[in-house]
Design an enzyme around this catalytic site. Structure first.
Site, PDB file in Angstrom:
ATOM      1  N   GLY A 143       0.802  -1.220   0.000  1.00  0.00           N
ATOM      2  CA  GLY A 143       0.000   0.000   0.000  1.00  0.00           C
ATOM      3  C   GLY A 143       0.833   1.267   0.000  1.00  0.00           C
ATOM      4  O   GLY A 143       2.002   1.260   0.403  1.00  0.00           O
ATOM      5  N   GLY A 154       0.217  -5.691   1.267  1.00  0.00           N
ATOM      6  CA  GLY A 154      -0.953  -5.720   0.406  1.00  0.00           C
ATOM      7  C   GLY A 154      -0.624  -6.093  -1.029  1.00  0.00           C
ATOM      8  O   GLY A 154      -1.466  -6.640  -1.741  1.00  0.00           O
ATOM      9  N   GLU A 190       4.067  -5.187   8.278  1.00  0.00           N
ATOM     10  CA  GLU A 190       3.153  -4.174   8.822  1.00  0.00           C
ATOM     11  C   GLU A 190       3.236  -4.011  10.342  1.00  0.00           C
ATOM     12  O   GLU A 190       3.133  -2.902  10.867  1.00  0.00           O
ATOM     13  CB  GLU A 190       1.718  -4.499   8.421  1.00  0.00           C
ATOM     14  N   ASP A 211      -2.633  -7.485   7.141  1.00  0.00           N
ATOM     15  CA  ASP A 211      -3.960  -7.242   6.569  1.00  0.00           C
ATOM     16  C   ASP A 211      -4.117  -7.854   5.186  1.00  0.00           C
ATOM     17  O   ASP A 211      -3.323  -8.691   4.772  1.00  0.00           O
ATOM     18  CB  ASP A 211      -4.243  -5.734   6.526  1.00  0.00           C
TER      19      ASP A 211
END
Length: 386
Positions: free
Chosen positions: A71, A118, A141, A149
């Protein structure tokens, strides 16, 4: 003969070749990070192709030296607290991830270079995920105050033993051989053969799984782990990362580090102690819960966590972690709270608590199964005895 590329934004290039569809993530200077525009184009393109009878095989790759580094952290830093568009892109990203897991057409990811966070959710869940000796995977993360996630609380919880906790908490990097050995990829192809493999897939004009598998296997080679690979430490990883809390995991690692051949554990401990205490505790609980949750349940949970972290419900650590890593680049985050014992179970309950029904992530709870509903008895990690 290849048709003209479909018109789209430059950040994502799409092409039709007979019944094969090719997606190229095209932000090479930014390591193909996932922006709101990228999410929008991918979601619309994949939905469109899934409904087209003449689209049989979907191939996804990255440009430059990355598949995708995940991300866009700067977007989250500048827009996460206040901008409603950030909430919208998170919502749409989780929809996209669910769609990728349950996609009805045959899918192949050609994963060359960096694939993180991601970004890995665009490759790991695909029917076929091809890696090379230059592939570098991680889910870092937790270290910056976020959480594992984009379905990785589901994926990692389905890995053998306690490898999932190890990867989620440490952000350890795996090369292509290690990804294949752990079950995070389906094939290993030398980077020198990737262009030829892509041409072969585009020439298939078919989405037949046996034909696609055979084509990839023409270029695949067997792998052997490097002697120093952490995946050769199954017994120690499982012993330490099966502990009930992050504090106990660190204590177990410290105890093991004194044994001959376990020097690697010392560096793991140092990394954990540098990481966000809040991020570590949220991540461990999320991955552990993932073992008993469906894909849809994991995504709904991860959406809650993401929203609550963006809103700084119990901590500002994600913003502080991004600041230290990519904004000021001082690599000296000041975590709040600064220690693991200050992150109480009561605080964790706040970020895991379900939303009102209308605020929850609304995705189908049933349908086509993800390949992650399977087991990994054939993985090298699972079969190790030491």
């Amino acid at each position: 003969m290849a048709q003209e590329p479909i018109k789209s934004e430059e950040v994502v290039l799409t092409e039709e070749v007979g019944s094969v569809r090719l997606i190229t993530l095209n932000r090479p200077q930014q390591l193909n990070v996932i922006s709101s525009k990228v999410v929008s184009i991918l979601a619309e393109t994949l939905e469109k192709w899934e409904g087209e009878d003449d689209a049989k095989l979907i191939v996804i790759k990255g440009s430059g030296r990355a598949f995708s580094a995940g991300g866009d952290l700067k977007m989250f830093y500048t827009e996460g607290k206040t901008d409603i568009s950030c909430t919208e892109v998170v919502y749409r990203m989780y929809w996209l991830v669910h769609h990728i897991h349950t996609y009805k057409k045959t899918t192949v990811a050609l994963v060359h270079g960096i694939v993180m966070g991601g970004g890995a959710s665009l490759s790991v869940p695909l029917k076929y995920s091809v890696v090379t000796e230059k592939t570098v995977f991680s889910v870092p993360e937790a270290s910056v105050g976020f959480h594992t996630d984009c379905s990785f609380s589901y994926i990692l919880s389905h890995l053998p033993g306690h490898l999932g906790e190890y990867l989620a908490l440490t952000g350890a990097r795996l090369d292509g051989k290690e990804m294949l050995s752990a079950g995070l990829a389906t094939h290993f192809v030398p980077s020198a053969k990737m262009v030829e493999l892509e041409k072969r897939l585009l020439s298939l004009d078919s989405g037949d799984e046996s034909a696609v598998s055979s084509a990839i296997e023409e270029f695949s080679v067997p792998v052997e782990l490097n002697e120093k690979s952490a995946l050769n430490k199954k017994k120690v990883i499982d012993k330490c990362f099966s502990q009930g809390s992050v504090e106990e995991i660190i204590s177990a690692l410290e105890a093991e580090a004194s044994a001959e051949g376990n020097e690697w554990a010392t560096e793991v401990v140092k990394g954990l102690k540098r990481s966000s205490p809040t991020g570590l505790k949220i991540t461990l609980r999320s991955v552990r819960e993932g073992r008993k949750q469906s894909l849809a349940e994991c995504l709904k949970k991860e959406f809650r966590l993401t929203m609550n972290i963006l809103k700084t419900v119990i901590s500002n650590d994600m913003y502080e972690g991004i600041r230290a890593l990519v904004i000021d680049k001082d690599k000296a985050p000041k975590w709040d709270p600064p220690t693991l014992n200050k992150v109480s179970s009561e605080k964790l309950d706040l970020v895991f608590e379900p939303f009102k029904d209308e605020l929850e992530l609304q995705i189908p709870s049933e349908g086509k199964l993800s390949r992650w509903d399977g087991k990994f008895e054939k993985s090298v990690y699972h079969s190790q005895k030491h």
